[in-house]
Design a protein around this motif. Structure first.
Motif, short mmCIF file in Angstrom:
data_model
loop_
_atom_site.label_atom_id
_atom_site.label_comp_id
_atom_site.label_asym_id
_atom_site.label_seq_id
_atom_site.Cartn_x
_atom_site.Cartn_y
_atom_site.Cartn_z
N HIS A 116 0.86 -0.99 -0.44
CA HIS A 116 0.40 -0.17 0.38
C HIS A 116 0.48 1.07 0.11
CE1 HIS A 116 -3.59 3.20 1.26
NE2 HIS A 116 -3.00 3.38 2.04
N ASN A 120 0.85 4.04 -2.72
CA ASN A 120 0.09 5.35 -2.51
C ASN A 120 1.31 6.33 -3.00
OD1 ASN A 120 -2.69 6.34 -0.97
ND2 ASN A 120 -0.63 7.28 0.35
N VAL A 149 -5.48 3.49 -2.34
CA VAL A 149 -5.23 4.59 -3.36
C VAL A 149 -5.47 5.17 -3.85
CG1 VAL A 149 -2.39 5.23 -4.09
CG2 VAL A 149 -3.35 2.61 -3.10
N PRO A 150 -6.02 6.41 -2.96
CA PRO A 150 -5.60 6.66 -1.99
C PRO A 150 -6.20 6.32 -0.42
CG PRO A 150 -6.68 8.65 -3.13
CD PRO A 150 -7.05 7.20 -4.11
N SER A 157 -2.19 12.53 -3.10
CA SER A 157 -1.99 11.01 -2.97
C SER A 157 -1.37 11.27 -4.31
CB SER A 157 -1.96 9.18 -2.49
OG SER A 157 -3.18 9.40 -3.94
#
Length: 453
Positions: A116, A120, A149-150, A157
């Motif tokens: 993640h 991101n 994501v975000p 992000s």
């Protein structure tokens, strides 16, 4: 061309099976024989005396065999390789190669990672790097693709991942499913973007992230196929999720330390649905304390039966993630094995990966090659000059301010409203009350946006 390659692969597989059967029947020598081991049997909960024959990276059999090479374990304990059910490799602050080189020394031979953090920042490029860098390592790294994501619509992000972006990565063999669905409000309020991702992963595993979710909201969250969670912080919360059918990942990371509090939930009925997870561990903690081996020591010290504890880090995660080729010392399974001098101290002596000696007496023998990091990942911090004056906070008339109240060893926080310490018309840090400033600086696009509180 494709059909021809497929036939060759099938023929090669059939030849391997033919040879493995011969070794298992004692008609052909094994590559390696581990002799005089106390074998931890995660199926029966027993410790069995015996020899383990290995051929071409697989366990061929347990019993009296001949082999090209023999290693006398002299009564050491032999366990399946440990599996970390949920981890963010980026939290170790090193590359997958360095991460693998560290955790293998502590007996971890398989991890299920959620990239993640790098996604991101760098989106699909970041995930592609993690997938490539995780190949040919002394640890098997599988992935759950980042679901958020975000993380929320409030976040700025470096990338955005849609359902179609994620689906394009389905073909990767190391991808097992969708990682922690952090946006549980989006699930409950039927956000179309969230629902599209969930629908895309209906045929795969979907991990959860639901701190404090309970009652009908928890039912609604699970109803769309989310069946695990690593955010429980109390036995009551974990038991409610277990009763509804969730798998619980008992977490012990660097910041969030929930393992001891959750161990009371483990009994004969719940144990098979409990797994171990480090989630986020900093490099000094991995080196000095360990990873899954630390969690095993803690569990055993708190009274969990040693073999049951080992099940949480071997057979259980293998079953949950569908990794049927590992998680136990059994014919046909991959020879990922850990040699322990002391069972309850989880003192790792040696580690075998795919039947090869990867670690001996703390020394890494299978050293991975370092892989190049794409420039987009290395050069992605874009901020304007930051000066001391940017961190000043003018005193407000109302005289009080909100404070994030940290709960030690937990990821959740509280809110407090207190009068701040001031000097010359400005709010300053108050170290006596442990109230300090916090700053957030936008680093992806160079907008200059900054918040100080």
């Amino acid at each position: 061309m494709g059909d021809s390659v497929a036939r060759e692969d099938d023929q090669g597989r059939q030849q391997f099976m033919n040879d493995l059967i011969q070794v298992a029947r004692g008609e052909k020598k094994a590559d390696l024989l581990l002799k005089n081991a106390w074998i931890v049997n995660v199926f029966t909960g027993t410790i069995d005396s015996g020899d383990v024959a290995i051929y071409n990276g697989r366990i061929a059999g347990i019993g009296n065999y001949e082999a090209e090479k023999e290693i006398d374990l002299r009564g050491s304990y032999l366990t399946p390789g440990f599996i970390d059910s949920h981890v963010h490799i980026e939290s170790s602050m090193v590359s997958p190669e360095e991460f693998a080189s560290t955790v293998i020394k502590h007996g971890t031979t398989t991890v299920v990672a959620d990239p993640h953090e790098i996604a991101n920042v760098a989106g699909k490029t970041g995930i592609a790097y993690m997938l490539e860098a995780s190949k040919s390592l002394p640890v098997s790294i599988y992935f759950m693709l980042p679901s958020c994501v975000p993380a929320t619509h409030l976040e700025t992000s470096g990338a955005t991942l849609s359902a179609s972006d994620l689906k394009s990565l389905f073909k990767e063999k190391s991808v097992l499913g969708l990682a922690e669905m952090m946006n549980f409000p989006g699930v409950l309020h039927r956000d179309p973007i969230v629902l599209e991702k969930l629908e895309s992963f209906e045929s795969k595993l979907i991990d959860g992230h639901a701190p404090g979710l309970s009652g009908k909201d928890l039912c609604a969250y699970m109803a769309v196929g989310i069946y695990s969670d690593h955010e429980s912080t109390t036995p009551e919360e974990a038991l409610e999720k277990l009763r509804l059918g969730m798998y619980i990942m008992l977490r012990e990371g660097t910041a969030a330390k929930d393992l001891k509090k959750l161990l009371p939930i483990i009994d004969d009925f719940t144990a098979p649905r409990c797994l171990l997870s480090t989630d986020d561990r900093h490099p000094e903690d991995l080196i000095e304390e360990g990873g899954i081996d630390l969690l095993l020591r803690m569990a055993m010290k708190e009274g969990v039966h040693p073999i049951r504890a080992i099940q949480l880090a071997t057979l259980n995660p293998a079953n949950y993630f569908g990794l049927k080729d590992r998680g136990a010392i059994s014919p046909g399974r991959i020879a990922d094995l850990v040699v322990l001098n002391d069972l309850e101290a989880v003192k790792v002596s040696s580690v075998l990966k795919d039947g090869r000696m990867a670690v001996r007496e703390g020394e890494l023998l299978l050293k991975p090659k370092k892989k190049a990091v794409p420039a987009k990942i290395k050069k992605n911090i874009k901020i304007e000059e930051v000066k001391p004056g940017h961190f000043e906070i003018p005193r407000r008339r109302r005289g009080k301010c909100r404070v994030i109240d940290i709960i030690p060893n937990e990821i959740i926080t509280k809110q407090a409203v207190v009068p701040p310490k001031t000097k010359e018309g400005r709010i300053i840090s108050d170290t006596e009350r442990d109230i300090i400033k916090i700053a957030i600086i936008e680093r992806h696009s160079g907008t200059g946006n900054m918040f100080v509180g």
